[in-house]
Design an enzyme around this catalytic site. Sequence first.
Site, PDB file in Angstrom:
ATOM      1  N   HIS A 142      17.349  65.392  63.880  1.00 40.05           N
ATOM      2  CA  HIS A 142      15.998  65.728  63.393  1.00 40.05           C
ATOM      3  C   HIS A 142      16.031  66.638  62.163  1.00 40.05           C
ATOM      4  CE1 HIS A 142      14.052  63.778  66.692  1.00 40.05           C
ATOM      5  NE2 HIS A 142      14.500  64.612  67.607  1.00 40.05           N
ATOM      6  N   ASP A 179      19.057  57.635  70.198  1.00 45.93           N
ATOM      7  CA  ASP A 179      18.306  58.723  70.823  1.00 45.93           C
ATOM      8  C   ASP A 179      16.854  58.256  70.932  1.00 45.93           C
ATOM      9  OD1 ASP A 179      18.506  62.040  71.118  1.00 45.93           O
ATOM     10  OD2 ASP A 179      16.506  61.294  70.580  1.00 45.93           O
ATOM     11  N   HIS A 181      14.168  59.698  70.469  1.00 47.93           N
ATOM     12  CA  HIS A 181      13.280  60.224  69.423  1.00 47.93           C
ATOM     13  C   HIS A 181      13.722  59.684  68.066  1.00 47.93           C
ATOM     14  CE1 HIS A 181      13.311  63.201  72.796  1.00 47.93           C
ATOM     15  NE2 HIS A 181      12.023  62.932  72.701  1.00 47.93           N
ATOM     16  N   ASP A 267      18.289  60.328  76.046  1.00 45.29           N
ATOM     17  CA  ASP A 267      16.945  60.673  76.506  1.00 45.29           C
ATOM     18  C   ASP A 267      16.019  59.465  76.637  1.00 45.29           C
ATOM     19  OD1 ASP A 267      17.160  60.588  73.771  1.00 45.29           O
ATOM     20  OD2 ASP A 267      16.410  62.618  73.425  1.00 45.29           O
TER      21      ASP A 267
HETATM   22 ZN    ZN Z   1      15.984  62.957  71.474  1.00 45.78          ZN
END
Ligand code: ZN
Length: 375
Positions: A142, A179, A181, A267
Amino acid sequence: MTTGFWWDERCFWHTGGNYTFLLPVGGLVQPLASGGLPESPETKRRLKNLLEATGLIGELAVSSAPPASDDDLLRVHPADYLERFREMSAAGGGELGERTPFGPGGYDIAALSAGLAKEAVLAVLDGRQTNAYALSRPPGHHCTRDTPMGFCLLANIAIAVEAALGAGKAKRVAVVDWDVHHGNGTEAIFYDRPDVLTISLHQDRNYPLNSGGADDRGEGGGEGFNVNVPLAPGAGHEAYLHAMERIVLPALDAYRPDIVIVACGYDASGVDPLSRMLASSKTFARMAQMVKERAEALCGGRLVLVHEGGYSEAHVPFCGHAVLEVLSGSAIHAEDPLTRRLDGQQPSERLNAVYRGMIDEMAGAIDFRRFAADA
Ligand code: ZN
Protein backbone atom coordinates in the site's frame (compact mmCIF):
# COMPACT_ATOMS: atom_id res chain seq x y z
CA MET A 1 16.08 -27.25 -6.22
CA THR A 2 16.38 -24.72 -3.42
CA THR A 3 13.60 -22.64 -1.97
CA GLY A 4 14.78 -19.68 0.06
CA PHE A 5 12.93 -18.63 3.20
CA TRP A 6 13.92 -15.14 4.27
CA TRP A 7 12.85 -14.04 7.71
CA ASP A 8 14.11 -12.21 10.79
CA GLU A 9 12.78 -12.34 14.34
CA ARG A 10 13.10 -8.55 14.58
CA CYS A 11 10.37 -8.16 11.96
CA PHE A 12 8.01 -9.63 14.56
CA TRP A 13 9.00 -6.83 16.95
CA HIS A 14 7.46 -4.11 14.82
CA THR A 15 4.62 -2.69 16.84
CA GLY A 16 1.62 -0.58 16.04
CA GLY A 17 1.03 0.12 19.71
CA ASN A 18 -2.45 0.67 21.03
CA TYR A 19 -4.03 1.98 17.91
CA THR A 20 -7.71 1.96 17.18
CA PHE A 21 -8.13 0.58 13.70
CA LEU A 22 -11.76 0.68 12.78
CA LEU A 23 -13.53 2.38 15.63
CA PRO A 24 -12.45 5.64 17.22
CA VAL A 25 -12.85 4.92 20.92
CA GLY A 26 -15.01 7.43 22.75
CA GLY A 27 -18.66 8.33 22.93
CA LEU A 28 -20.48 5.02 22.65
CA VAL A 29 -17.39 3.04 21.58
CA GLN A 30 -15.79 1.17 24.45
CA PRO A 31 -12.02 0.57 24.23
CA LEU A 32 -11.30 -2.79 22.60
CA ALA A 33 -9.65 -5.51 24.65
CA SER A 34 -7.35 -6.35 21.72
CA GLY A 35 -6.17 -2.77 21.43
CA GLY A 36 -7.93 -2.74 18.09
CA LEU A 37 -5.06 -3.24 15.67
CA PRO A 38 -5.52 -6.37 13.53
CA GLU A 39 -1.94 -6.28 12.18
CA SER A 40 -0.07 -8.34 14.75
CA PRO A 41 3.11 -10.38 14.58
CA GLU A 42 1.25 -13.53 15.55
CA THR A 43 0.04 -14.44 12.06
CA LYS A 44 3.60 -14.44 10.73
CA ARG A 45 5.24 -15.92 13.81
CA ARG A 46 2.73 -18.77 13.82
CA LEU A 47 3.48 -19.46 10.14
CA LYS A 48 7.16 -19.77 10.97
CA ASN A 49 6.29 -21.92 14.00
CA LEU A 50 4.13 -24.25 11.90
CA LEU A 51 6.98 -24.71 9.42
CA GLU A 52 9.14 -25.70 12.41
CA ALA A 53 6.50 -28.03 13.82
CA THR A 54 6.02 -29.99 10.61
CA GLY A 55 9.70 -29.95 9.69
CA LEU A 56 9.12 -28.25 6.34
CA ILE A 57 11.51 -25.51 7.39
CA GLY A 58 14.29 -28.10 7.27
CA GLU A 59 13.83 -28.33 3.51
CA LEU A 60 14.16 -24.57 2.98
CA ALA A 61 17.28 -22.39 2.77
CA VAL A 62 16.57 -20.23 5.81
CA SER A 63 18.27 -16.89 6.12
CA SER A 64 18.01 -13.32 7.32
CA ALA A 65 19.28 -10.40 5.28
CA PRO A 66 20.84 -7.00 5.80
CA PRO A 67 18.40 -4.07 5.89
CA ALA A 68 17.76 -2.30 2.60
CA SER A 69 20.47 0.36 2.22
CA ASP A 70 19.89 4.10 1.86
CA ASP A 71 20.61 3.72 -1.86
CA ASP A 72 18.00 0.96 -2.10
CA LEU A 73 15.38 3.07 -0.32
CA LEU A 74 16.18 6.25 -2.27
CA ARG A 75 15.44 4.50 -5.59
CA VAL A 76 11.80 4.45 -4.50
CA HIS A 77 11.22 6.93 -1.66
CA PRO A 78 12.10 10.65 -1.52
CA ALA A 79 14.82 11.67 0.95
CA ASP A 80 12.50 13.93 2.94
CA TYR A 81 10.04 11.08 3.57
CA LEU A 82 12.82 8.79 4.77
CA GLU A 83 14.16 11.58 6.99
CA ARG A 84 10.78 12.18 8.64
CA PHE A 85 10.36 8.45 9.18
CA ARG A 86 13.86 8.12 10.66
CA GLU A 87 13.36 11.05 13.05
CA MET A 88 9.98 9.84 14.29
CA SER A 89 11.36 6.33 14.74
CA ALA A 90 14.26 7.65 16.83
CA ALA A 91 11.81 9.71 18.90
CA GLY A 92 9.82 6.61 19.89
CA GLY A 93 7.46 6.09 16.95
CA GLY A 94 4.18 7.60 15.87
CA GLU A 95 1.96 7.87 12.84
CA LEU A 96 3.33 9.02 9.47
CA GLY A 97 0.40 8.38 7.19
CA GLU A 98 -2.92 6.55 7.18
CA ARG A 99 -3.14 3.48 9.41
CA THR A 100 0.62 3.05 9.71
CA PRO A 101 1.45 3.38 13.40
CA PHE A 102 4.88 2.22 14.47
CA GLY A 103 6.93 2.04 17.64
CA PRO A 104 10.53 2.78 18.60
CA GLY A 105 12.99 1.61 15.96
CA GLY A 106 10.22 1.15 13.40
CA TYR A 107 12.42 2.59 10.66
CA ASP A 108 15.12 -0.04 11.09
CA ILE A 109 12.57 -2.85 11.18
CA ALA A 110 10.88 -1.57 8.02
CA ALA A 111 14.28 -1.34 6.26
CA LEU A 112 14.96 -4.92 7.36
CA SER A 113 11.58 -6.04 6.04
CA ALA A 114 12.42 -4.47 2.66
CA GLY A 115 15.90 -6.03 2.84
CA LEU A 116 14.38 -9.52 3.13
CA ALA A 117 12.37 -8.93 -0.05
CA LYS A 118 15.36 -7.49 -1.88
CA GLU A 119 17.74 -10.32 -0.97
CA ALA A 120 15.14 -12.94 -1.87
CA VAL A 121 14.77 -11.38 -5.32
CA LEU A 122 18.53 -11.08 -5.86
CA ALA A 123 19.16 -14.65 -4.66
CA VAL A 124 16.71 -15.96 -7.23
CA LEU A 125 17.97 -13.72 -10.04
CA ASP A 126 21.56 -14.78 -9.26
CA GLY A 127 20.53 -18.43 -9.42
CA ARG A 128 21.51 -19.12 -5.81
CA GLN A 129 17.92 -20.16 -5.10
CA THR A 130 15.29 -21.57 -7.44
CA ASN A 131 12.49 -19.59 -5.84
CA ALA A 132 12.03 -17.83 -2.53
CA TYR A 133 9.62 -16.59 0.12
CA ALA A 134 10.24 -13.41 2.11
CA LEU A 135 8.37 -13.23 5.41
CA SER A 136 8.50 -9.44 5.40
CA ARG A 137 6.82 -7.41 8.15
CA PRO A 138 5.75 -4.62 8.05
CA PRO A 139 4.16 -5.25 4.63
CA GLY A 140 4.67 -2.94 1.66
CA HIS A 141 2.11 -2.97 -1.15
CA HIS A 142 0.00 0.00 0.00
CA CYS A 143 2.96 2.34 0.47
CA THR A 144 3.43 4.83 -2.37
CA ARG A 145 6.64 6.78 -2.88
CA ASP A 146 5.83 9.36 -0.20
CA THR A 147 2.67 8.15 1.54
CA PRO A 148 2.62 5.19 3.92
CA MET A 149 -0.77 3.52 4.17
CA GLY A 150 -2.50 0.43 5.49
CA PHE A 151 0.31 -0.89 7.78
CA CYS A 152 2.86 -0.36 4.96
CA LEU A 153 5.78 1.97 5.72
CA LEU A 154 8.18 1.16 2.88
CA ALA A 155 7.34 -0.29 -0.54
CA ASN A 156 9.13 -3.62 -0.04
CA ILE A 157 8.47 -5.11 -3.47
CA ALA A 158 9.16 -1.88 -5.36
CA ILE A 159 12.46 -1.55 -3.47
CA ALA A 160 13.39 -5.11 -4.44
CA VAL A 161 12.36 -4.53 -8.07
CA GLU A 162 14.39 -1.33 -8.36
CA ALA A 163 17.42 -3.03 -6.82
CA ALA A 164 17.17 -5.80 -9.42
CA LEU A 165 16.63 -3.42 -12.35
CA GLY A 166 19.36 -1.06 -11.09
CA ALA A 167 21.87 -3.91 -10.88
CA GLY A 168 21.00 -5.00 -14.43
CA LYS A 169 19.84 -8.40 -13.16
CA ALA A 170 16.40 -8.08 -14.77
CA LYS A 171 14.81 -5.98 -17.48
CA ARG A 172 11.15 -6.93 -17.14
CA VAL A 173 9.44 -7.75 -13.89
CA ALA A 174 5.87 -8.94 -13.33
CA VAL A 175 4.24 -8.34 -9.95
CA VAL A 176 1.12 -10.38 -9.17
CA ASP A 177 -0.67 -9.12 -6.06
CA TRP A 178 -3.23 -11.52 -4.58
CA ASP A 179 -3.53 -9.78 -1.25
CA VAL A 180 -7.27 -9.13 -0.83
CA HIS A 181 -6.67 -5.37 -0.80
CA HIS A 182 -5.66 -3.37 -3.85
CA GLY A 183 -1.90 -3.11 -4.36
CA ASN A 184 -2.19 0.64 -4.81
CA GLY A 185 1.37 1.48 -3.80
CA THR A 186 3.03 -0.85 -6.27
CA GLU A 187 0.57 0.32 -8.92
CA ALA A 188 1.32 4.01 -8.29
CA ILE A 189 5.10 3.57 -8.27
CA PHE A 190 5.20 1.79 -11.64
CA TYR A 191 2.07 3.33 -13.20
CA ASP A 192 3.90 5.06 -16.06
CA ARG A 193 6.41 2.31 -16.85
CA PRO A 194 6.28 -0.73 -19.12
CA ASP A 195 9.27 -2.49 -17.50
CA VAL A 196 7.18 -3.54 -14.48
CA LEU A 197 3.82 -5.17 -15.15
CA THR A 198 1.58 -4.81 -12.10
CA ILE A 199 -1.47 -7.04 -11.67
CA SER A 200 -3.72 -6.88 -8.61
CA LEU A 201 -6.53 -9.28 -7.72
CA HIS A 202 -8.55 -7.80 -4.88
CA GLN A 203 -11.96 -7.51 -3.27
CA ASP A 204 -13.85 -4.79 -5.11
CA ARG A 205 -14.06 -1.56 -3.11
CA ASN A 206 -12.39 -2.76 0.04
CA TYR A 207 -9.15 -0.86 0.78
CA PRO A 208 -8.06 1.71 -0.15
CA LEU A 209 -11.45 3.21 -0.94
CA ASN A 210 -11.88 4.44 -4.54
CA SER A 211 -8.86 2.45 -5.68
CA GLY A 212 -8.23 -0.57 -7.88
CA GLY A 213 -10.78 -0.09 -10.65
CA ALA A 214 -10.53 -2.30 -13.74
CA ASP A 215 -10.24 0.82 -15.90
CA ASP A 216 -7.02 1.98 -14.24
CA ARG A 217 -4.54 0.60 -16.78
CA GLY A 218 -1.46 2.78 -16.43
CA GLU A 219 -0.44 5.96 -18.20
CA GLY A 220 2.18 7.31 -20.58
CA GLY A 221 4.73 4.63 -21.40
CA GLY A 222 3.04 2.40 -18.86
CA GLU A 223 -0.37 2.58 -20.52
CA GLY A 224 -1.80 -0.94 -20.48
CA PHE A 225 0.82 -2.29 -18.08
CA ASN A 226 -1.35 -2.11 -14.98
CA VAL A 227 -4.11 -4.67 -14.58
CA ASN A 228 -6.71 -4.52 -11.84
CA VAL A 229 -9.09 -7.40 -11.23
CA PRO A 230 -11.67 -6.30 -8.65
CA LEU A 231 -13.57 -9.38 -7.50
CA ALA A 232 -17.07 -9.29 -6.05
CA PRO A 233 -17.35 -9.79 -2.29
CA GLY A 234 -18.14 -13.42 -1.56
CA ALA A 235 -16.02 -14.79 -4.41
CA GLY A 236 -14.07 -17.89 -3.44
CA HIS A 237 -11.84 -20.65 -4.73
CA GLU A 238 -13.30 -20.97 -8.20
CA ALA A 239 -13.45 -17.24 -8.94
CA TYR A 240 -9.82 -16.78 -7.91
CA LEU A 241 -8.67 -19.63 -10.13
CA HIS A 242 -10.80 -18.36 -13.00
CA ALA A 243 -9.22 -14.89 -12.67
CA MET A 244 -5.79 -16.51 -12.71
CA GLU A 245 -6.59 -18.57 -15.81
CA ARG A 246 -8.36 -15.87 -17.78
CA ILE A 247 -6.26 -12.83 -16.86
CA VAL A 248 -3.09 -13.37 -14.82
CA LEU A 249 -1.58 -16.31 -16.70
CA PRO A 250 -2.29 -14.94 -20.21
CA ALA A 251 -0.80 -11.60 -19.12
CA LEU A 252 2.37 -13.33 -17.89
CA ASP A 253 2.56 -15.41 -21.08
CA ALA A 254 2.35 -12.29 -23.24
CA TYR A 255 4.67 -10.16 -21.11
CA ARG A 256 7.45 -12.74 -20.72
CA PRO A 257 9.01 -11.36 -17.52
CA ASP A 258 12.52 -12.14 -16.27
CA ILE A 259 11.08 -12.85 -12.84
CA VAL A 260 7.63 -13.10 -11.25
CA ILE A 261 7.12 -11.52 -7.85
CA VAL A 262 3.94 -12.18 -5.87
CA ALA A 263 2.57 -9.81 -3.25
CA CYS A 264 1.36 -12.73 -1.17
CA GLY A 265 -1.36 -11.78 1.26
CA TYR A 266 -3.66 -14.36 2.84
CA ASP A 267 -6.45 -11.96 3.72
CA ALA A 268 -8.76 -13.33 1.01
CA SER A 269 -9.20 -16.24 3.42
CA GLY A 270 -12.81 -17.00 4.31
CA VAL A 271 -12.07 -16.35 7.99
CA ASP A 272 -10.06 -13.14 7.63
CA PRO A 273 -11.42 -10.19 9.63
CA LEU A 274 -10.50 -7.58 6.99
CA SER A 275 -12.23 -8.98 3.92
CA ARG A 276 -15.39 -10.66 2.70
CA MET A 277 -13.94 -13.33 0.43
CA LEU A 278 -13.95 -17.15 0.62
CA ALA A 279 -10.50 -18.33 -0.41
CA SER A 280 -9.04 -21.36 1.39
CA SER A 281 -5.50 -22.67 1.80
CA LYS A 282 -6.20 -24.80 -1.30
CA THR A 283 -6.84 -21.59 -3.24
CA PHE A 284 -3.48 -20.12 -2.25
CA ALA A 285 -1.69 -23.39 -2.97
CA ARG A 286 -3.28 -23.66 -6.40
CA MET A 287 -2.46 -20.04 -7.28
CA ALA A 288 1.13 -20.65 -6.15
CA GLN A 289 1.24 -23.76 -8.35
CA MET A 290 -0.03 -21.74 -11.31
CA VAL A 291 2.55 -18.96 -11.00
CA LYS A 292 5.28 -21.51 -10.33
CA GLU A 293 4.45 -23.38 -13.55
CA ARG A 294 4.31 -20.15 -15.55
CA ALA A 295 7.64 -18.99 -14.08
CA GLU A 296 9.17 -22.35 -15.04
CA ALA A 297 7.85 -22.01 -18.57
CA LEU A 298 8.76 -18.34 -19.01
CA CYS A 299 11.76 -17.41 -16.88
CA GLY A 300 13.65 -20.40 -15.55
CA GLY A 301 11.33 -20.76 -12.56
CA ARG A 302 12.39 -17.42 -11.10
CA LEU A 303 9.64 -16.68 -8.60
CA VAL A 304 9.61 -14.77 -5.31
CA LEU A 305 6.68 -14.45 -2.93
CA VAL A 306 6.75 -11.52 -0.53
CA HIS A 307 4.43 -11.73 2.47
CA GLU A 308 1.83 -8.96 2.67
CA GLY A 309 -1.46 -9.06 4.64
CA GLY A 310 -3.43 -11.81 6.34
CA TYR A 311 -5.03 -11.24 9.72
CA SER A 312 -6.43 -14.57 10.86
CA GLU A 313 -4.06 -15.98 13.46
CA ALA A 314 -5.72 -19.35 12.98
CA HIS A 315 -5.59 -19.56 9.20
CA VAL A 316 -2.53 -17.67 7.93
CA PRO A 317 -0.10 -20.37 9.12
CA PHE A 318 -1.93 -23.08 7.15
CA CYS A 319 -2.26 -20.94 4.03
CA GLY A 320 1.44 -20.05 4.16
CA HIS A 321 2.45 -23.65 4.80
CA ALA A 322 0.42 -24.80 1.79
CA VAL A 323 2.16 -22.21 -0.41
CA LEU A 324 5.60 -23.22 0.81
CA GLU A 325 4.79 -26.88 0.16
CA VAL A 326 4.20 -25.90 -3.46
CA LEU A 327 7.25 -23.65 -3.80
CA SER A 328 9.61 -26.26 -2.39
CA GLY A 329 7.89 -29.32 -3.86
CA SER A 330 8.01 -30.85 -0.39
CA ALA A 331 6.00 -33.92 0.54
CA ILE A 332 5.50 -32.56 4.07
CA HIS A 333 1.88 -31.54 4.34
CA ALA A 334 0.06 -29.66 7.09
CA GLU A 335 -3.61 -30.62 7.11
CA ASP A 336 -5.65 -27.39 7.27
CA PRO A 337 -8.38 -27.81 9.90
CA LEU A 338 -10.47 -25.06 8.25
CA THR A 339 -10.66 -26.71 4.81
CA ARG A 340 -13.90 -28.58 5.45
CA ARG A 341 -15.64 -25.46 6.71
CA LEU A 342 -14.47 -23.30 3.83
CA ASP A 343 -15.21 -25.96 1.21
CA GLY A 344 -18.75 -26.06 2.54
CA GLN A 345 -19.12 -22.29 2.36
CA GLN A 346 -18.07 -21.88 -1.28
CA PRO A 347 -20.50 -19.98 -3.51
CA SER A 348 -23.15 -21.96 -5.37
CA GLU A 349 -22.65 -22.75 -9.04
CA ARG A 350 -25.19 -20.06 -9.89
CA LEU A 351 -23.15 -17.43 -8.07
CA ASN A 352 -19.89 -18.75 -9.51
CA ALA A 353 -21.35 -18.35 -12.99
CA VAL A 354 -22.00 -14.70 -12.19
CA TYR A 355 -18.45 -14.24 -10.90
CA ARG A 356 -17.02 -15.97 -13.99
CA GLY A 357 -19.05 -13.70 -16.23
CA MET A 358 -17.68 -10.61 -14.50
CA ILE A 359 -14.12 -11.90 -14.83
CA ASP A 360 -14.62 -12.83 -18.49
CA GLU A 361 -15.88 -9.31 -19.12
CA MET A 362 -12.74 -7.84 -17.57
CA ALA A 363 -10.53 -10.23 -19.53
CA GLY A 364 -12.27 -9.21 -22.74
CA ALA A 365 -11.36 -5.57 -22.13
CA ILE A 366 -7.63 -6.25 -21.77
CA ASP A 367 -5.35 -5.97 -24.78
CA PHE A 368 -2.96 -8.83 -24.01
CA ARG A 369 -0.99 -8.16 -27.20
CA ARG A 370 -0.01 -4.83 -25.66
CA PHE A 371 2.22 -6.65 -23.16
CA ALA A 372 4.23 -8.29 -25.89
CA ALA A 373 4.53 -5.13 -27.97
CA ASP A 374 7.36 -3.69 -25.90
CA ALA A 375 9.22 -6.95 -25.45
ZN1 ZN B 1 -4.37 -6.87 2.58
